[in-house]
Scaffold this motif. Structure first.
Motif, PDB file in Angstrom:
ATOM      1  N   ALA A   1     -27.908  16.468  -2.919  1.00 52.19           N
ATOM      2  CA  ALA A   1     -27.474  15.235  -3.425  1.00 52.19           C
ATOM      3  C   ALA A   1     -28.341  14.680  -4.550  1.00 52.19           C
ATOM      4  CB  ALA A   1     -28.095  14.137  -2.110  1.00 52.19           C
ATOM      5  N   PHE A   2     -29.686  15.236  -4.605  1.00 54.49           N
ATOM      6  CA  PHE A   2     -30.638  14.934  -5.799  1.00 54.49           C
ATOM      7  C   PHE A   2     -30.193  15.767  -7.030  1.00 54.49           C
ATOM      8  CE2 PHE A   2     -33.426  12.549  -2.948  1.00 54.49           C
ATOM      9  CZ  PHE A   2     -33.713  11.343  -3.926  1.00 54.49           C
ATOM     10  N   SER A   3     -29.173  16.732  -6.928  1.00 48.84           N
ATOM     11  CA  SER A   3     -28.496  17.481  -7.881  1.00 48.84           C
ATOM     12  C   SER A   3     -27.290  16.837  -8.267  1.00 48.84           C
ATOM     13  CB  SER A   3     -28.496  19.108  -7.494  1.00 48.84           C
ATOM     14  OG  SER A   3     -29.527  19.462  -7.123  1.00 48.84           O
ATOM     15  N   GLY A   4     -27.012  15.684  -7.751  1.00 50.58           N
ATOM     16  CA  GLY A   4     -25.562  14.927  -7.982  1.00 50.58           C
ATOM     17  C   GLY A   4     -24.529  15.687  -7.357  1.00 50.58           C
ATOM     18  N   ILE A   5     -24.888  16.365  -6.320  1.00 49.61           N
ATOM     19  CA  ILE A   5     -23.762  17.107  -5.717  1.00 49.61           C
ATOM     20  C   ILE A   5     -23.403  16.656  -4.086  1.00 49.61           C
ATOM     21  CG2 ILE A   5     -22.986  19.712  -4.726  1.00 49.61           C
ATOM     22  CD1 ILE A   5     -24.953  20.650  -6.863  1.00 49.61           C
ATOM     23  N   PRO A   6     -22.188  16.335  -3.879  1.00 50.86           N
ATOM     24  CA  PRO A   6     -22.023  15.766  -2.377  1.00 50.86           C
ATOM     25  C   PRO A   6     -21.945  17.139  -1.429  1.00 50.86           C
ATOM     26  CG  PRO A   6     -19.923  16.134  -3.490  1.00 50.86           C
ATOM     27  CD  PRO A   6     -21.128  16.090  -4.536  1.00 50.86           C
ATOM     28  N   THR A   7     -22.248  16.957  -0.080  1.00 56.54           N
ATOM     29  CA  THR A   7     -22.336  17.725   0.804  1.00 56.54           C
ATOM     30  C   THR A   7     -21.382  17.687   1.916  1.00 56.54           C
ATOM     31  OG1 THR A   7     -24.677  18.567   0.430  1.00 56.54           O
ATOM     32  CG2 THR A   7     -23.799  19.235   2.526  1.00 56.54           C
ATOM     33  N   VAL A   8     -20.656  18.588   2.570  1.00 59.01           N
ATOM     34  CA  VAL A   8     -19.932  18.558   3.698  1.00 59.01           C
ATOM     35  C   VAL A   8     -20.641  19.421   4.802  1.00 59.01           C
ATOM     36  CG1 VAL A   8     -17.848  18.553   4.992  1.00 59.01           C
ATOM     37  CG2 VAL A   8     -18.028  17.545   2.601  1.00 59.01           C
ATOM     38  N   VAL A   9     -20.822  18.907   6.098  1.00 59.07           N
ATOM     39  CA  VAL A   9     -21.123  19.734   7.132  1.00 59.07           C
ATOM     40  C   VAL A   9     -20.151  19.911   8.092  1.00 59.07           C
ATOM     41  CG1 VAL A   9     -23.109  20.064   9.007  1.00 59.07           C
ATOM     42  CG2 VAL A   9     -23.626  19.065   6.730  1.00 59.07           C
ATOM     43  N   ALA A  10     -19.423  21.076   8.320  1.00 58.42           N
ATOM     44  CA  ALA A  10     -18.246  21.001   9.319  1.00 58.42           C
ATOM     45  C   ALA A  10     -18.312  22.194   9.988  1.00 58.42           C
ATOM     46  CB  ALA A  10     -17.135  20.794   8.401  1.00 58.42           C
ATOM     47  N   SER A  11     -17.370  22.412  10.838  1.00 59.19           N
ATOM     48  CA  SER A  11     -17.127  23.502  11.727  1.00 59.19           C
ATOM     49  C   SER A  11     -16.238  24.717  10.999  1.00 59.19           C
ATOM     50  CB  SER A  11     -16.514  23.210  12.928  1.00 59.19           C
ATOM     51  OG  SER A  11     -15.943  24.562  13.643  1.00 59.19           O
ATOM     52  N   SER A  12     -16.961  26.034  11.274  1.00 53.99           N
ATOM     53  CA  SER A  12     -16.251  26.920  10.545  1.00 53.99           C
ATOM     54  C   SER A  12     -14.871  27.264  11.276  1.00 53.99           C
ATOM     55  CB  SER A  12     -16.987  28.276  10.422  1.00 53.99           C
ATOM     56  OG  SER A  12     -17.508  28.653  11.812  1.00 53.99           O
ATOM     57  N   ALA A  13     -14.796  26.831  12.373  1.00 57.73           N
ATOM     58  CA  ALA A  13     -13.458  27.247  13.290  1.00 57.73           C
ATOM     59  C   ALA A  13     -12.476  26.101  12.948  1.00 57.73           C
ATOM     60  CB  ALA A  13     -13.999  27.150  14.800  1.00 57.73           C
ATOM     61  N   GLU A  14     -12.901  25.234  12.228  1.00 57.44           N
ATOM     62  CA  GLU A  14     -11.706  24.229  11.759  1.00 57.44           C
ATOM     63  C   GLU A  14     -10.651  24.960  10.888  1.00 57.44           C
ATOM     64  OE1 GLU A  14     -10.000  20.584  12.151  1.00 57.44           O
ATOM     65  OE2 GLU A  14     -11.864  20.835  12.964  1.00 57.44           O
ATOM     66  N   PRO A  15      -9.328  24.916  11.179  1.00 60.80           N
ATOM     67  CA  PRO A  15      -8.560  25.438  10.315  1.00 60.80           C
ATOM     68  C   PRO A  15      -8.319  25.063   9.148  1.00 60.80           C
ATOM     69  CG  PRO A  15      -7.465  24.825  12.763  1.00 60.80           C
ATOM     70  CD  PRO A  15      -8.953  24.112  12.447  1.00 60.80           C
ATOM     71  N   ARG A  16      -8.256  26.007   8.249  1.00 58.43           N
ATOM     72  CA  ARG A  16      -8.159  25.580   6.532  1.00 58.43           C
ATOM     73  C   ARG A  16      -9.427  24.564   6.301  1.00 58.43           C
ATOM     74  NH1 ARG A  16      -2.081  26.317   4.268  1.00 58.43           N
ATOM     75  NH2 ARG A  16      -1.451  28.336   5.491  1.00 58.43           N
ATOM     76  N   VAL A  17     -10.554  24.827   6.717  1.00 58.62           N
ATOM     77  CA  VAL A  17     -11.386  23.833   6.528  1.00 58.62           C
ATOM     78  C   VAL A  17     -11.767  23.305   5.220  1.00 58.62           C
ATOM     79  CG1 VAL A  17     -13.275  25.304   7.073  1.00 58.62           C
ATOM     80  CG2 VAL A  17     -13.657  22.861   7.380  1.00 58.62           C
ATOM     81  N   VAL A  18     -12.086  24.495   4.333  1.00 60.68           N
ATOM     82  CA  VAL A  18     -12.433  24.262   2.988  1.00 60.68           C
ATOM     83  C   VAL A  18     -11.322  23.688   2.220  1.00 60.68           C
ATOM     84  CG1 VAL A  18     -12.955  25.589   0.880  1.00 60.68           C
ATOM     85  CG2 VAL A  18     -14.140  26.183   2.933  1.00 60.68           C
ATOM     86  N   GLU A  19     -10.123  24.206   2.337  1.00 63.60           N
ATOM     87  CA  GLU A  19      -8.875  23.546   1.605  1.00 63.60           C
ATOM     88  C   GLU A  19      -8.763  22.218   1.820  1.00 63.60           C
ATOM     89  OE1 GLU A  19      -5.191  25.737   1.296  1.00 63.60           O
ATOM     90  OE2 GLU A  19      -5.894  26.653   3.072  1.00 63.60           O
ATOM     91  N   ARG A  20      -8.994  21.852   3.147  1.00 61.58           N
ATOM     92  CA  ARG A  20      -8.610  20.371   3.717  1.00 61.58           C
ATOM     93  C   ARG A  20      -9.887  19.485   3.180  1.00 61.58           C
ATOM     94  NH1 ARG A  20      -7.980  21.081   9.614  1.00 61.58           N
ATOM     95  NH2 ARG A  20      -7.915  18.843   9.573  1.00 61.58           N
ATOM     96  N   ILE A  21     -11.205  19.790   3.143  1.00 56.02           N
ATOM     97  CA  ILE A  21     -12.127  19.211   2.500  1.00 56.02           C
ATOM     98  C   ILE A  21     -12.223  18.769   1.050  1.00 56.02           C
ATOM     99  CG2 ILE A  21     -14.650  19.455   2.003  1.00 56.02           C
ATOM    100  CD1 ILE A  21     -15.243  20.781   4.740  1.00 56.02           C
ATOM    101  N   CYS A  22     -11.536  20.014   0.561  1.00 52.63           N
ATOM    102  CA  CYS A  22     -11.462  19.850  -0.958  1.00 52.63           C
ATOM    103  C   CYS A  22     -10.183  18.774  -1.308  1.00 52.63           C
ATOM    104  CB  CYS A  22     -10.786  21.127  -1.536  1.00 52.63           C
ATOM    105  SG  CYS A  22     -12.362  22.448  -1.763  1.00 52.63           S
ATOM    106  N   ARG A  23      -9.306  18.583  -0.343  1.00 51.48           N
ATOM    107  CA  ARG A  23      -8.198  17.435  -0.493  1.00 51.48           C
ATOM    108  C   ARG A  23      -8.599  16.202  -0.236  1.00 51.48           C
ATOM    109  NH1 ARG A  23      -4.364  21.571   2.097  1.00 51.48           N
ATOM    110  NH2 ARG A  23      -4.597  20.301   3.834  1.00 51.48           N
ATOM    111  N   GLY A  24      -9.866  16.084   0.550  1.00 51.43           N
ATOM    112  CA  GLY A  24     -10.429  14.718   0.604  1.00 51.43           C
ATOM    113  C   GLY A  24     -10.225  14.341   1.821  1.00 51.43           C
TER     114      GLY A  24
END
Length: 363
Positions: free
Chosen positions: A228-251
């Motif tokens: 956050a203090f680098s100006g970067i948002p963070t998401v904490v999520a489950s690795s078991a969630e289907p296509r989790v990275v793609e879906r996070i990137c879509r918002g």
């Protein structure tokens, strides 16, 4: 506020031991393949991605006949040495099936805390991403000693995010995100979105971590605040969630989104604030709080109301307001004993923490 991430933006994805390793069985091939699929899909969707992985120590345990993580330095070094090649071999095979090449990057605190190796590491990582090579980053546990270690891979991922000027940090774990209390508690609720400075994060930071890892909720909170203090948002999520990275990137509303701060800290101040264990705490009076926050002054012993711990010069110290809330952190120039002796002395210019070594966390 939660938002989508544009193709071309850089991601840092961190996966923890608890998501990769089965107790008493070593690396879980299916779990590792799932993580590789997440990262490979991110690359194919136009997101250059750095993978920060835990699991080297845990991967070495079965070969050593161990079921629990060693507690001694030599045991950790041996387990890391045995497990690192196994872990990288599996990553190389799985990424190759998806037409991607990996490059192993082992980092220590020394690399991240000194400008020349810091710049060299940044250049290497950027060059790898430009060539569609997946950097697989881990801390060099085999040669690391306490003075050189980052401490855990959540913080390492946050430092790498700063290093590559990432646009999003994703911490993949074995729970759906950060909870308001212990997830096993009936009253626990998933935190969907939170400011990095929210006191809620302080209240949950003491929740326990897993048996096979070195982190836990505290390290994820610290990592999210570093990012956050680098100006970067963070998401904490489950690795078991289907296509989790793609879906996070879509918002999509997956996991816990931690909003970035408007102001950014240098790499050195990030390390002071979040990368070092505290040797003690000091509670200030209202006048000292005003002096360090509004007047931008150094912290003097005369403004200290209470001292906890026996910190020495050069150690990190947490700074609390009169209500007991952490508002800053810094590197002490004198010891706790010296500070006590100077609180009522006639030497008001002696500094407990110089302004250059003081990080204001809440204004």
């Amino acid at each position: 506020m939660r938002r989508s991430i544009a193709p071309g933006d850089v991601l840092v994805v961190k996966i923890g031991s608890s998501s990769l390793v089965e107790v008493d069985k070593g690396l879980n091939p299916a779990a590792l393949e799932r993580v590789v699929e997440h990262v490979a899909r991110a690359f194919s969707s136009g997101y250059p991605t750095v993978l920060v992985t835990s699991g080297a120590v845990a991967a070495g345990l079965p070969a050593l006949g161990l079921s629990n993580r060693p507690t001694d330095l030599a045991g950790l070094q041996v387990a890391a040495a045995v497990g690192q090649s196994r872990l990288m071999g599996m990553y190389a095979d799985q990424f190759a099936k998806r037409d991607l090449v990996i490059g192993q990057v082992l980092l220590t605190r020394g690399v991240l805390a000194n400008r020349t190796p810091y710049l060299n590491a940044r250049t290497a990582l950027s060059s790898m991403l430009e060539r569609r090579i997946v950097p697989v980053v881990n801390e060099n546990d085999t040669v690391g000693v306490e003075e050189l270690r980052v401490g855990d891979n959540d913080r390492l991922a946050a430092l790498v995010s700063h290093l590559v000027s990432a646009d999003l940090l994703i911490l993949l774990t074995d729970t759906p995100g950060l909870y308001s209390a212990d997830p096993s508690s009936r009253d626990a609720t998933l935190i969907g979105e939170v400011s990095s400075g929210d006191w809620t994060l302080d209240s949950i930071a003491g929740l326990p971590g897993g048996r096979l890892g070195s982190g836990g909720v505290s390290s994820k909170v610290a990592a999210a605040r570093m990012a956050a203090f680098s100006g970067i948002p963070t998401v904490v999520a489950s690795s078991a969630e289907p296509r989790v990275v793609e879906r996070i990137c879509r918002g999509e509303a997956i996991g816990t989104w931690v909003n970035p701060e408007a102001r950014k800290l240098s790499a050195r101040k990030l390390w002071i604030a979040f990368g070092q264990e505290s040797g003690g705490r000091v509670t200030l009076d209202a006048g000292a709080v005003r002096a360090i926050i509004r007047l931008k002054r150094s912290l003097l012993p005369v403004g200290v109301r209470e001292i906890e711990g026996s910190f020495t010069a050069g150690e990190a110290v947490e700074v609390l307001d009169p209500g007991g809330r952490i508002i800053a952190k810094g590197i002490a120039r004198i010891s706790a004993a010296e500070c006590r002796s100077l609180q009522t002395s006639a030497h008001p210019t002696t500094e407990l923490i110089h302004r250059d070594d003081l990080v204001i966390l809440r204004e």
